[in-house]
Design an enzyme around this catalytic site. Structure first.
Site: not given
Ligand code: TYM
Length: 335
Positions: A201, A198, A115
């Site tokens: 969004k 990967k 970031k």
């Molecule tokens: P975020 O919003 O980036 O993504 C949500 C979930 O999707 C998974 N993910 C992927 N898995 C496999 N391949 C990909 N290309 C891919 N892109 C996204 C992420 O691993 C995630 O599981 N920090 C977290 C949000 C969060 C969270 C938490 C997660 C906040 N508090 C507590 C678990 C527990 C995040 O940014 O997810």
């Protein structure tokens, strides 16, 4: 007496349309785990403020993530489906955990460094302490399993460290949470269609398949995926971008179809146009029923409000109980 169920927690930021990576990295497991565990799944709206300070679209994005989770099969009657900002005590726990998190370790976090590279003008303290807030989200429910994709592995490792430090300093309250994939398989990383990195969004929209993509758009994106003229020697190792196409097939295509293309590849007679056409149709078949459900849920604002309220009630009950123990353990109880 009924045995208490083990606890599961996870979250997704409302920063854009959900995609195949979110589904196969996270939501697929949410849907399975809701049958067996006590589940808390949230929209990480507070986390989104670290990178998206403009909140004009926030409500729309929160509603969309809720609808998308439900369209994928999440049942708000079974799991608690809620918004992070509706559990005020998460912010309180975040504050306590911040005293146990060190600047040096936070600065080494890969997501933080990414970031900083992408947005050097917005290196705020919330970004630095992002994994601390994530830890609070998880341990406030005393969760043990956290279904996430591979990119969240380091955050989970940090969550274990912070939970342990709390336990050592103030007394055993928390479990060590672990990043989880079904059957303890390796964590998933769904690759992008351009062969680099990967699906995400925010990256190039043409290399990510969104759960809301129209059929024609899905076909267009898949057909644009990078290929070459094919191997000339039998059993040549696949270049990354070809390996990724096969990886995506593993998610949605039938085993015999994959086996046929694998054999064609190894025999040097693969036709990448046919491979991509097959993948495109399998993706359309997978995504279109989800898209249709999203579109039918999204206009029902009353229902989405009820889901949020019901989720907040369940999540707050669990958070309240933990925070009583936390305050007492820290010594914040004077009468
Ligand atoms: P975020 O919003 O980036 O993504 C949500 C979930 O999707 C998974 N993910 C992927 N898995 C496999 N391949 C990909 N290309 C891919 N892109 C996204 C992420 O691993 C995630 O599981 N920090 C977290 C949000 C969060 C969270 C938490 C997660 C906040 N508090 C507590 C678990 C527990 C995040 O940014 O997810």
């Amino acid at each position: 007496m009924e045995k208490k169920k083990e606890i599961v927690m996870s979250g997704i930021r409302p920063t854009g349309f959900l995609h195949l990576g979110n589904y196969f990295g996270a939501i697929r497991n949410y849907v399975k785990m809701q049958e067996q565990f006590e589940c808390y799944f949230m929209v990480a709206d507070l986390h989104s403020l670290t990178t998206h300070p403009d909140t004009k679209e926030l409500k729309t994005n929160v509603e969309r993530v809720l609808a998308e989770n439900i369209a994928c099969g999440l049942n708000p009657e079974k799991a608690a489906l809620y918004c992070q900002s509706h559990v005020y005590e998460t912010s309180e726990l975040y504050l306590y955990l911040n005293m146990l998190a060190y600047k040096g370790e936070l600065e080494k976090t890969v997501t933080f460094k990414d970031k900083v590279r992408q947005h050097p003008e917005n290196v705020n303290a919330g970004l630095l302490t992002y994994p601390v807030l994530q830890t609070a989200d998880i341990i406030i429910h005393k969760a043990k399993y956290v279904p996430v994709g591979k990119d969240q592995e380091q955050h989970l490792e940090m969550a274990r460290n912070f939970a342990n430090r709390f336990n050592h300093r103030y007394g055993e309250i928390f479990h060590e949470p672990v990043a989880y994939n079904d059957n303890n398989a390796a964590l998933v990383k769904v690759p992008s269609l351009d062969g680099a990195g990967k699906m995400s969004k925010s990256e190039n929209g043409m290399s990510t398949l969104f759960l809301s993509d129209e059929d024609e758009m899905i076909r267009k994106k898949v057909m644009k995926a990078k290929t070459d003229s094919g191997p000339t020697q039998p059993n040549t190792p696949k270049p990354d971008y070809i390996d990724n196409i096969f990886g995506l097939m593993q998610l949605v295509s039938a085993p015999e179809v994959i086996a046929k293309f694998e054999a064609d590849y190894n025999n040097c007679n693969i036709r990448y146009g046919d491979l991509k056409k097959q993948l495109a149709e399998d993706m359309v078949n997978f995504i279109s029923p989800i898209r249709e459900k999203i579109n039918s849920i999204l206009p029902d604002k009353k229902y989405l409000k009820e889901v949020m309220e019901m989720g907040a009630e369940k999540a707050n009950k669990s958070a309240n109980a933990t925070m009583k123990l936390v305050r007492e353990a820290i010594g914040l109880k004077y009468y």
